[in-house]
Design an enzyme around this catalytic site. Sequence first.
Site, PDB file in Angstrom:
ATOM      1  CE  LYS A  48      -3.924  -1.846   2.648  1.00 54.19           C
ATOM      2  NZ  LYS A  48      -4.954  -1.704   1.605  1.00 54.19           N
ATOM      3  NE  ARG A  50     -10.713 -10.051  -1.944  1.00 54.17           N
ATOM      4  CZ  ARG A  50     -11.070  -9.149  -2.850  1.00 54.17           C
ATOM      5  NH1 ARG A  50     -11.344  -9.521  -4.096  1.00 54.17           N
ATOM      6  NH2 ARG A  50     -11.145  -7.880  -2.531  1.00 54.17           N
TER       7      ARG A  50
HETATM    8  N1  BES Z   1      -7.973  -3.833   4.415  1.00 53.18           N
HETATM    9  C1  BES Z   1      -8.184  -3.442   3.079  1.00 53.18           C
HETATM   10  C2  BES Z   1      -9.487  -2.675   2.882  1.00 53.18           C
HETATM   11  C3  BES Z   1      -9.589  -1.354   3.596  1.00 53.18           C
HETATM   12  C4  BES Z   1      -9.347  -0.175   2.916  1.00 53.18           C
HETATM   13  C5  BES Z   1      -9.970  -1.295   4.907  1.00 53.18           C
HETATM   14  C6  BES Z   1      -9.465   1.026   3.573  1.00 53.18           C
HETATM   15  C7  BES Z   1     -10.095  -0.088   5.554  1.00 53.18           C
HETATM   16  C8  BES Z   1      -9.845   1.079   4.886  1.00 53.18           C
HETATM   17  C9  BES Z   1      -8.223  -4.664   2.181  1.00 53.18           C
HETATM   18  O1  BES Z   1      -7.430  -5.733   2.585  1.00 53.18           O
HETATM   19  C10 BES Z   1      -7.713  -4.243   0.839  1.00 53.18           C
HETATM   20  O2  BES Z   1      -6.591  -3.861   0.776  1.00 53.18           O
HETATM   21  N2  BES Z   1      -8.560  -4.344  -0.187  1.00 53.18           N
HETATM   22  C11 BES Z   1      -8.180  -3.976  -1.504  1.00 53.18           C
HETATM   23  C12 BES Z   1      -8.710  -5.027  -2.444  1.00 53.18           C
HETATM   24  C13 BES Z   1      -8.186  -4.880  -3.862  1.00 53.18           C
HETATM   25  C14 BES Z   1      -6.690  -5.083  -3.892  1.00 53.18           C
HETATM   26  C15 BES Z   1      -8.893  -5.894  -4.741  1.00 53.18           C
HETATM   27  C16 BES Z   1      -8.785  -2.607  -1.818  1.00 53.18           C
HETATM   28  O3  BES Z   1      -9.905  -2.343  -1.370  1.00 53.18           O
HETATM   29  O4  BES Z   1      -8.133  -1.827  -2.468  1.00 53.18           O
HETATM   30 MN    MN Z   2      -5.411  -5.521   1.954  1.00 58.44          MN
END
Ligand code: BES
Ligand code: MN
Length: 478
Positions: free
Chosen positions: A258, A332
């Site tokens: 990230k 997931r």
């Molecule tokens: N933990 C994150 C989602 C999240 C984002 C929680 C902001 C709280 C605040 C999750 O694991 C994630 O990174 N999801 C990705 C999925 C994508 C890579 C398909 C996302 O939402 O960008």
């Molecule tokens: Mn994630």
Amino acid sequence: MKVSVSQNELATADADFVAIGLCEGEELPAELASARGAADAKGSFKKLAMIHPEQPVRVLVAGLGKREDLDAERLRVAAALVAKEAGKLSAGSLAWALPEGDDADALAEGIVTGTILGAYRFDRFKSKDAEDAESASLDSLTLLGPESISAASEAARVCAEAQNRARDLQSLPSNVATPSYLADRAEEIAAAHDLLSVELFGREEIAAKEMGGLVAVSQGGAEDPRLIVLRYENGGSGETLGLVGKGVTFDTGGISLKPSAGMQEMKMDMSGAAAVLETVGAIAELGLKLNLVAVVPSTENMPSGTAIKPGDIITQYTGKTVEVNNTDAEGRLILADALAYAIEQGADRVVDIATLTGAVMIALGSTYAAVISNDDDLAGQVEAAGQETGELVWRLPLHAEYKALMKGTVADLTNAAPKRKAGTISAAGFLEEFVGDTPWAHLDIAGTAWDVGREYTGSDASGYGVRLLTGLARALAG
Ligand code: BES
Ligand code: MN
Ligand code: ZN
């Protein structure tokens, strides 16, 4: 917080100050009408005015808005504002006169919930100065109302305090709230109630169970993962509700790293786990008549030389294979194993709760969580619990075309939909592959777990889900 119900009159209430609600266009009670400051008291929603009758010495008048709009949610908001005022006044005790209304239990719930959640602060890492040490914090609430609201007030206290404990877990940094810390908390909850039992599994046991999703996500981090299983048996031979909570104690994204701006917030990626653990505690404390199995997969998501890499193929607990095309879509992977496990352990219906996608924040902001379900009855029950508790949910559709987005090229599934299509729904479509025909509802709380900004949830950890899930359990209980 100590919560009690008393039939005392306003004038004889025993508290640092007394709060009363005032609806628009209505008059103050006769005994307050000539109090100093009474002219400033207004019924407009969220307006506060301190007035000074002879007895009691201080009465805080909280505007409740239009009489026809008066409900539990308005009182949660008003009570939170009053609780914050109590903080400014360093008041240790507060009495609230229950407003007139058709549903006294609901109004009492609103006041208790709003007061306890509104008074919450996470300050255990702040050094105390002399002034802090002196100032009292609000620790007693007396509702001035009929004896009949006692049960509803007590239930509201249990739920709101459980929610504040979930907020503590969310706020704790990832070097404190590790998977083993969550496991310890589960043990503590189980130890407090006879009808609860707990089982904990570490890295090797998780590998031996062939939970490929949890193995894959945890393999990049030094912190030992945990699979936490709590059972509550109080429903005889009746059905068993499964609860599954995402417990990623820190989500860096892994090799699909990230951006660093704001990454510190990813300590809250265990908000689903926090909600599930503290919900189980609240259900046991309330003695609800049902059976529960709660499963919390907990791990960090770290990049390293041992981390899972984009394109790696893993085998989930059910035997399905997944191309991990984005290591940041880790939630997931661990939920898939946990959902299948909960069902194998006897869940007749299952609800999972997870900070799963950033996309849900774009769709619904922090006002509604998304609910996605293969079962209209269960979805309806979750929606009803949302209306009742103010922890709102909005249903998004499932459709075969969304599931098709999650087809793998060389494995059964991919963990990331191409072009980020339907981010929230496609993630649910992935999970659906692991629940078979079992009625299932998925709650995506990435928007509602943090920075909700409602008066009683604050601008950081909200504890979202504890009152929703407890409300659902109460509706399902016999
Ligand atoms: N933990 C994150 C989602 C999240 C984002 C929680 C902001 C709280 C605040 C999750 O694991 C994630 O990174 N999801 C990705 C999925 C994508 C890579 C398909 C996302 O939402 O960008
Ligand atoms: Mn994630
Ligand atoms: Zn995550």
